[in-house]
Design an enzyme around this catalytic site. Structure first.
Site, PDB file in Angstrom:
ATOM      1  N   GLU A   1       0.832  -1.208   0.000  1.00 21.67           N
ATOM      2  CA  GLU A   1       0.000   0.000   0.000  1.00 21.67           C
ATOM      3  C   GLU A   1       0.861   1.251   0.000  1.00 21.67           C
ATOM      4  O   GLU A   1       0.615   2.200  -0.750  1.00 21.67           O
ATOM      5  CB  GLU A   1      -0.903   0.031   1.253  1.00 21.67           C
ATOM      6  CG  GLU A   1      -1.943  -1.066   1.314  1.00 21.67           C
ATOM      7  CD  GLU A   1      -1.458  -2.310   2.053  1.00 21.67           C
ATOM      8  OE1 GLU A   1      -0.258  -2.656   1.921  1.00 21.67           O
ATOM      9  OE2 GLU A   1      -2.270  -2.947   2.738  1.00 21.67           O
TER      10      GLU A   1
ATOM     11  N   CYS B   1      -2.294  -2.991   7.328  1.00 23.06           N
ATOM     12  CA  CYS B   1      -1.694  -2.964   8.671  1.00 23.06           C
ATOM     13  C   CYS B   1      -1.866  -1.568   9.280  1.00 23.06           C
ATOM     14  O   CYS B   1      -2.286  -0.623   8.600  1.00 23.06           O
ATOM     15  CB  CYS B   1      -0.218  -3.341   8.591  1.00 23.06           C
ATOM     16  SG  CYS B   1       0.847  -1.994   8.025  1.00 23.06           S
TER      17      CYS B   1
HETATM   18  N1  THU Z   1       2.141  -6.452   4.068  1.00 17.45           N
HETATM   19  C1  THU Z   1       1.686  -5.564   3.126  1.00 17.45           C
HETATM   20  O1  THU Z   1       2.331  -5.339   2.096  1.00 17.45           O
HETATM   21  N2  THU Z   1       0.511  -4.938   3.376  1.00 17.45           N
HETATM   22  C2  THU Z   1      -0.257  -5.133   4.478  1.00 17.45           C
HETATM   23  O2  THU Z   1      -1.263  -4.463   4.661  1.00 17.45           O
HETATM   24  C3  THU Z   1       0.083  -6.189   5.426  1.00 17.45           C
HETATM   25  C4  THU Z   1       1.452  -6.748   5.293  1.00 17.45           C
HETATM   26  C5  THU Z   1       3.410  -7.130   3.812  1.00 17.45           C
HETATM   27  C6  THU Z   1       4.527  -6.707   4.722  1.00 17.45           C
HETATM   28  C7  THU Z   1       5.425  -7.920   4.650  1.00 17.45           C
HETATM   29  O3  THU Z   1       6.277  -7.776   3.516  1.00 17.45           O
HETATM   30  C8  THU Z   1       4.479  -9.081   4.421  1.00 17.45           C
HETATM   31  O4  THU Z   1       3.264  -8.510   3.979  1.00 17.45           O
HETATM   32  C9  THU Z   1       4.227  -9.928   5.632  1.00 17.45           C
HETATM   33  O5  THU Z   1       3.863  -9.143   6.717  1.00 17.45           O
END
Ligand code: THU
Length: 164
Positions: free
Chosen positions: A75, A112
């Site tokens: 994001e 997140c």
């Molecule tokens: N991750 C994202 O790219 N977006 C989110 O909203 C949640 C988590 C990624 C971060 C990390 O590279 C992987 O997912 C595992 O947490």
């Protein structure tokens, strides 16, 4: 003393085919964008697709690092691209999908905490709500009318103004 209740609602669809054509296309782009991920550590490939007011869709994938905290979520990769390449555009919607290489990818995940904060900042600065379309590579899809709904009592620029 006052008890404050914060209500939150969103719409749940059976699958991508139930979405309107615009949301459907955006989620398809987010699914495609999972191939942009660099995720050798988590093997959790996330894709984000942003619908801009000029009709362009900007995509991003999560970018990990051997020093884990240096990694970036899909994001925020896509949001930074918009800031740099299309600073004059509004973001109308964001779709997020993921391809979990070590498990299932058939239900929505939501941004997140740090990404929620970033999305809330964007809504504030552009004075326009950002719709969220969340879905895996298959399965149910959640549509949420404003990213800020995911971050009640958010800390924002207004909190730093003198005199409250
Ligand atoms: N991750 C994202 O790219 N977006 C989110 O909203 C949640 C988590 C990624 C971060 C990390 O590279 C992987 O997912 C595992 O947490």
């Amino acid at each position: 003393m006052e008890k404050v209740v914060h209500l939150f609602s969103f719409v749940k669809y059976d699958g991508i085919d139930s979405l309107n054509p615009r949301d459907n296309a955006l989620l398809q782009q987010a699914r495609k964008a999972t191939s942009l991920a660099y995720a050798p550590y988590s093997k959790f490939h996330v894709g984000a697709a942003l619908q801009l007011s000029n009709g362009i869709i900007v995509s991003g994938g999560n970018q990990e690092n051997a020093s884990f905290p240096a990694g970036l979520c899909a994001e925020r990769v896509a949001l930074a691209t918009v800031s740099s390449q299309y600073p004059e555009c509004k973001i109308e919607a964001i779709a997020v999908s993921y391809n979990n290489k070590t498990g299932a990818s058939e239900r929505p995940v939501s941004p997140c905490g740090i990404c929620r904060q970033s999305l809330a900042e964007w809504e504030q600065k552009q004075h326009f709500l950002i719709k969220l379309v969340l879905g895996g590579m298959s399965g149910e899809v959640y549509v949420i009318e404003s990213a800020s709904l995911l971050l009640p009592l958010a800390f924002t620029a207004g909190d730093m103004k003198k005199g409250g």
